[in-house]
Write a protein that holds these residues in place. Structure first.
Motif, short mmCIF file in Angstrom:
data_model
loop_
_atom_site.label_atom_id
_atom_site.label_comp_id
_atom_site.label_asym_id
_atom_site.label_seq_id
_atom_site.Cartn_x
_atom_site.Cartn_y
_atom_site.Cartn_z
N ALA A 73 0.83 -1.20 0.00
CA ALA A 73 0.00 0.00 0.00
C ALA A 73 0.87 1.26 0.00
O ALA A 73 0.60 2.22 -0.73
N SER A 74 1.92 1.25 0.79
CA SER A 74 2.81 2.41 0.86
C SER A 74 3.51 2.68 -0.46
O SER A 74 3.85 3.83 -0.78
N SER A 75 3.71 1.64 -1.24
CA SER A 75 4.36 1.80 -2.55
C SER A 75 3.49 2.59 -3.51
O SER A 75 3.99 3.15 -4.49
N TRP A 76 2.20 2.63 -3.23
CA TRP A 76 1.27 3.39 -4.08
C TRP A 76 1.63 4.87 -4.09
O TRP A 76 1.59 5.53 -5.13
N ARG A 77 2.05 5.38 -2.94
CA ARG A 77 2.44 6.79 -2.85
C ARG A 77 3.64 7.08 -3.75
O ARG A 77 3.65 8.07 -4.49
N GLU A 78 4.64 6.19 -3.72
CA GLU A 78 5.83 6.39 -4.55
C GLU A 78 5.48 6.26 -6.03
O GLU A 78 6.01 6.98 -6.88
N TYR A 79 4.57 5.34 -6.33
CA TYR A 79 4.12 5.14 -7.72
C TYR A 79 3.49 6.42 -8.27
O TYR A 79 3.77 6.83 -9.40
N LEU A 80 2.65 7.05 -7.45
CA LEU A 80 1.99 8.28 -7.89
C LEU A 80 2.99 9.39 -8.14
O LEU A 80 2.87 10.16 -9.10
N LEU A 81 3.99 9.50 -7.27
CA LEU A 81 5.03 10.52 -7.45
C LEU A 81 5.82 10.26 -8.72
O LEU A 81 6.15 11.21 -9.46
N GLU A 82 6.13 9.00 -8.99
CA GLU A 82 6.87 8.65 -10.21
C GLU A 82 6.07 8.99 -11.46
O GLU A 82 6.63 9.30 -12.51
N ARG A 83 4.73 8.92 -11.33
CA ARG A 83 3.88 9.23 -12.48
C ARG A 83 3.74 10.74 -12.69
O ARG A 83 3.09 11.16 -13.64
N GLY A 84 4.32 11.53 -11.80
CA GLY A 84 4.31 12.98 -11.97
C GLY A 84 3.18 13.72 -11.29
O GLY A 84 2.97 14.91 -11.54
N TYR A 85 2.45 13.05 -10.40
CA TYR A 85 1.38 13.73 -9.67
C TYR A 85 1.97 14.73 -8.68
O TYR A 85 2.98 14.44 -8.03
N ALA A 86 1.34 15.87 -8.54
CA ALA A 86 1.78 16.89 -7.58
C ALA A 86 1.55 16.37 -6.16
O ALA A 86 0.61 15.61 -5.92
#
Length: 276
Positions: free
Chosen positions: A47-60
């Motif tokens: 679940a915590s990896s979801w946060r890093e995934y979103l950042l890698e996708r360029g989300y603010a």
């Protein structure tokens, strides 16, 4: 554990039972479905990896935290608070983005553009939101009866607050209702007599941007509410009263509405005269 569709359906029903708005429910479900499609197995590390995934996708960062808020609420609903994801630490912005700040002059150009193109309903609708500070979801409370009383009570999210309709606006609303043969009930209706949707209001506002000479990024219903807030505060300098008018539970929320642009802050600094 994987996230089944039935869990998401039950979550939607739960949000509805809490009195969440349609827009909020749609937003939460969109975030949860994206999380569920990405997830392999529900545990804290995954679940915590979801946060890093979103950042890698360029989300603010602010957007990431908004999405995490939806996921954490869903995890709490599932009884899996052990998998709650920590939010990103984001320093609060001191200024609003100038590209999103609607000025009073730009607002007037939007009204002029609506009038020039014969969009009387849109012109009056924008005036109503901006002159009262109501949310777009609260437009349905603007009725013939409310115009006759010069005000009404709004019930939203378990809270009730009163709004007043300025006399000039009240007269315009009643004139419009009479012209369109609306004897009672909601004033802002479609040609077929149905309630205007949030999407329709949004689209009609966006459509007049070019004629008005206003950037599209500044034109959306909630920005009219922001303009009301800043104008009201400049007139009375009472943030507590403003919070009550806007229906905010926290003054911290109201402070966000009063955030000025960087350019405006720079002008204020120049006026201090502290550099000789």
């Amino acid at each position: 554990m994987t996230i089944k569709k039935e869990y998401i359906c039950k979550f939607a029903a739960h949000l509805k039972s809490e009195g969440r708005s349609k827009g909020t429910i749609e937003k939460y479900l969109r975030d949860v479905r994206a999380f569920a499609a990405w997830l392999n197995d529900l545990d804290l590390e995954e679940a915590s990896s979801w946060r890093e995934y979103l950042l890698e996708r360029g989300y603010a960062p602010v957007t990431v935290n908004s999405m995490l808020s939806a996921i954490n609420r869903f995890l709490r609903f599932l009884g899996r608070e052990d998998c709650k994801i920590k939010f990103l630490r984001v320093q609060r912005k001191a200024f609003r983005e100038e590209s999103r700040e609607l000025t009073k002059a730009e607002y007037q150009r939007l009204l002029d553009a609506a009038r020039e193109t014969g969009q009387e309903r849109l012109e009056l609708l924008m005036e109503t939101i901006c002159a009262t500070g109501i949310r777009v979801s609260e437009v349905r409370y603007v009725t013939v009866e409310a115009a006759n009383r010069a005000g009404t009570d709004i019930s939203l999210k378990g809270k009730i607050r009163s709004i007043l309709l300025p006399n000039k606006l009240r007269r315009k609303l009643l004139k419009y209702a009479k012209k369109n043969k609306i004897a009672s009930g909601e004033i802002f209706l479609t040609g077929s007599g149905k309630r205007m949707s949030r999407g329709q209001i949004w689209r009609e506002m966006k459509a007049i941007c070019r004629r008005a000479g206003v950037e599209e990024s500044k034109v959306f219903p909630h920005n009219l509410r922001h303009l009301f807030a800043t104008t009201f505060y400049k007139a009375c300098k009472d943030i507590v009263k403003l919070a009550d008018v806007l229906g905010h539970s926290s003054i911290n929320t109201t402070r966000i509405y009063l955030m000025t642009s960087g350019a405006e802050h720079a002008r204020q600094l120049e006026k201090l005269g502290l550099v000789t």
